[in-house]
Design an enzyme around this catalytic site. Structure first.
Site, short mmCIF file in Angstrom:
data_model
loop_
_atom_site.label_atom_id
_atom_site.label_comp_id
_atom_site.label_asym_id
_atom_site.label_seq_id
_atom_site.Cartn_x
_atom_site.Cartn_y
_atom_site.Cartn_z
NE ARG A 118 -3.88 0.30 2.19
CZ ARG A 118 -5.03 1.09 2.83
NH1 ARG A 118 -5.18 1.17 3.48
NH2 ARG A 118 -5.94 -0.11 2.44
CG HIS A 145 -8.64 -0.07 -2.94
ND1 HIS A 145 -7.73 -0.88 -2.36
CD2 HIS A 145 -9.39 0.29 -1.73
CE1 HIS A 145 -7.80 -1.19 -1.16
NE2 HIS A 145 -8.98 -0.47 -0.29
CD GLN A 148 -13.11 -1.94 -0.02
OE1 GLN A 148 -12.05 -1.94 0.18
NE2 GLN A 148 -14.04 -2.28 -0.40
CG ASP A 236 -13.69 5.95 -0.19
OD1 ASP A 236 -13.41 5.71 0.47
OD2 ASP A 236 -12.27 5.93 -1.05
CB CYS A 275 -13.78 0.87 0.57
SG CYS A 275 -13.52 2.56 0.59
NE ARG A 303 -10.06 -5.48 1.01
CZ ARG A 303 -9.63 -3.93 0.74
NH1 ARG A 303 -9.80 -3.38 1.51
NH2 ARG A 303 -8.43 -4.47 1.29
N1 CP Z 1 -11.61 -0.33 2.66
C1 CP Z 1 -9.68 0.06 3.05
O1 CP Z 1 -8.75 -0.07 2.75
O2 CP Z 1 -9.79 -0.39 4.30
P1 CP Z 1 -7.85 -0.24 5.17
O3 CP Z 1 -7.68 1.11 4.76
O4 CP Z 1 -8.68 0.04 6.44
O5 CP Z 1 -7.43 -0.71 5.01
N1 NVA Z 2 -9.96 6.69 -0.92
C1 NVA Z 2 -9.97 6.51 0.09
C2 NVA Z 2 -10.25 4.74 0.13
C3 NVA Z 2 -9.88 4.69 1.60
C4 NVA Z 2 -9.58 2.96 1.44
C5 NVA Z 2 -8.18 6.89 0.01
O1 NVA Z 2 -7.36 6.61 -0.78
O2 NVA Z 2 -7.65 7.31 1.74
#
Ligand code: CP
Ligand code: NVA
Length: 319
Positions: A118, A145, A148, A236, A275, A303
């Site tokens: 990530r 993502h 997700q 989101d 998400c 997930r």
């Molecule tokens: N939805 C998601 O990716 O959650 P986290 O940021 O907690 O991993």
């Molecule tokens: N769009 C959000 C998703 C988090 C899971 C971010 O990038 O922070």
């Protein structure tokens, strides 16, 4: 169900975006997730599946941004597949002190069987994939993502929303999660109504990808019109990780809050997805978030099941 660990294929299959797998493989992932989820219903979460397809395998997880679901679901997914996972964060690994991605990729490839990362810039994950000789999985970048969205597709199907022709409506910021939804729309031919304030639309590349795949994509500033007759409503956070928390952005987003007014414009059996983490009172009202139409905790649980399928596919054991 997948093949056995002993048949472990040498093929490295990176999962940087949904198109790396394609529609058939993602459909196989969702199907395998449904089977595995059913086969272990009621079991303790850390108990391995009967076939332990990743027996002895190790996943190295790199987090350059915060996470709850991605971090826990990949860890539990590996345990359920018979393997294990470890975490490197930028604060305590040499990556945070300037060791190159290329060297990190080559070292982790000698020590682990797969890498999940990530990070912010998508170019970093491409660099990781270039130098790694084990599968690299995108656990979120500023661009997309995909993991997700495998969970989201699973959740839609579980809630009796067959994908082709489905009307999915997105509200708020045109961000990484929306990009992967648009990519999925092209692969599975569902339609996306995208309601964003002016200036916050998704990247044109993803809109084009969806349309090229046969999905109808509507870009609008009218949230009510996007909600009208929709099967699935999605939103989101307005401020993604790494973005500045700007008052003018929040003000622009407010008309796109998913609330009872928008839900009532959708189909009676429409579902609400997010998400998570959610900012209740911003992108979604509390009554919608807590309503029976909100399936966000099914989505969060999924997930785990989705990650298992992504891992199996990446290791050459599925599809
Ligand atoms: N939805 C998601 O990716 O959650 P986290 O940021 O907690 O991993
Ligand atoms: N769009 C959000 C998703 C988090 C899971 C971010 O990038 O922070």
């Amino acid at each position: 169900m997948s093949k056995n660990a002993l048949d472990l294929a040498p093929a490295v299959q990176n999962f940087l975006d949904l198109s790396d797998a394609g529609g058939d493989a993602i459909a196989a992932m969702v199907s395998d997730a449904i089977d595995r989820k059913a086969a272990r219903a009621g079991w303790p979460k850390g108990k391995a599946d009967a076939d332990k397809p990743l027996d002895g395998c190790v996943l190295a997880m790199i987090f350059e941004k915060s996470s709850t679901r991605t971090r826990v679901s990949f860890d539990i997914a590996m345990r359920q597949l018979g393997g294990s996972a470890l975490i490197l964060d930028s604060g305590t690994s040499q990556l945070g002190r300037g060791e190159s991605i290329a060297d990190t990729a080559r070292v982790l490839s000698r020590m682990a069987d797969a890498i999940m990362i990530r990070t912010d810039d998508h170019a970093k994950i491409e660099e990781m994939a270039k130098y790694a000789h084990v599968p690299v999985i995108n656990g979120l970048t500023d661009r997309s993502h995909p993991c997700q969205i495998v969970a989201d597709l699973l959740t839609m199907i579980e809630h009796k929303k067959p994908l082709p022709g489905l009307e999915v409506a997105w509200f708020g910021d045109g961000n990484n999660v929306l990009h992967s939804i648009l990519e999925a729309a092209g692969l599975f031919k569902f339609n996306v109504r995208v309601a964003t304030p002016k200036g916050y639309e998704p990247d044109a590349e993803f809109v084009e990808m969806a349309r090229t795949g046969g999905a109808q994509v509507t870009l609008t500033q009218n949230a009510q019109a996007a909600a009208f007759g929709a099967d699935v409503l999605v939103t989101d956070t307005w401020i993604s990780m790494g973005q500045a928390d700007a008052t003018d952005k929040r003000a622009a987003m407010m008309p796109y809050q998913v609330n009872a007014g928008l839900m009532s414009a959708a189909k009676d059996d429409a579902i609400f997805l997010h998400c998570l983490p959610a900012h209740v009172g911003d992108e979604v009202s509390e009554d919608v978030f807590e309503s029976a139409q909100s399936v966000v905790f099914d989505e969060a649980e999924n997930r785990i099941h989705a990650q298992k399928s992504v891992l199996l596919w990446s290791m050459g054991l599925l599809g």
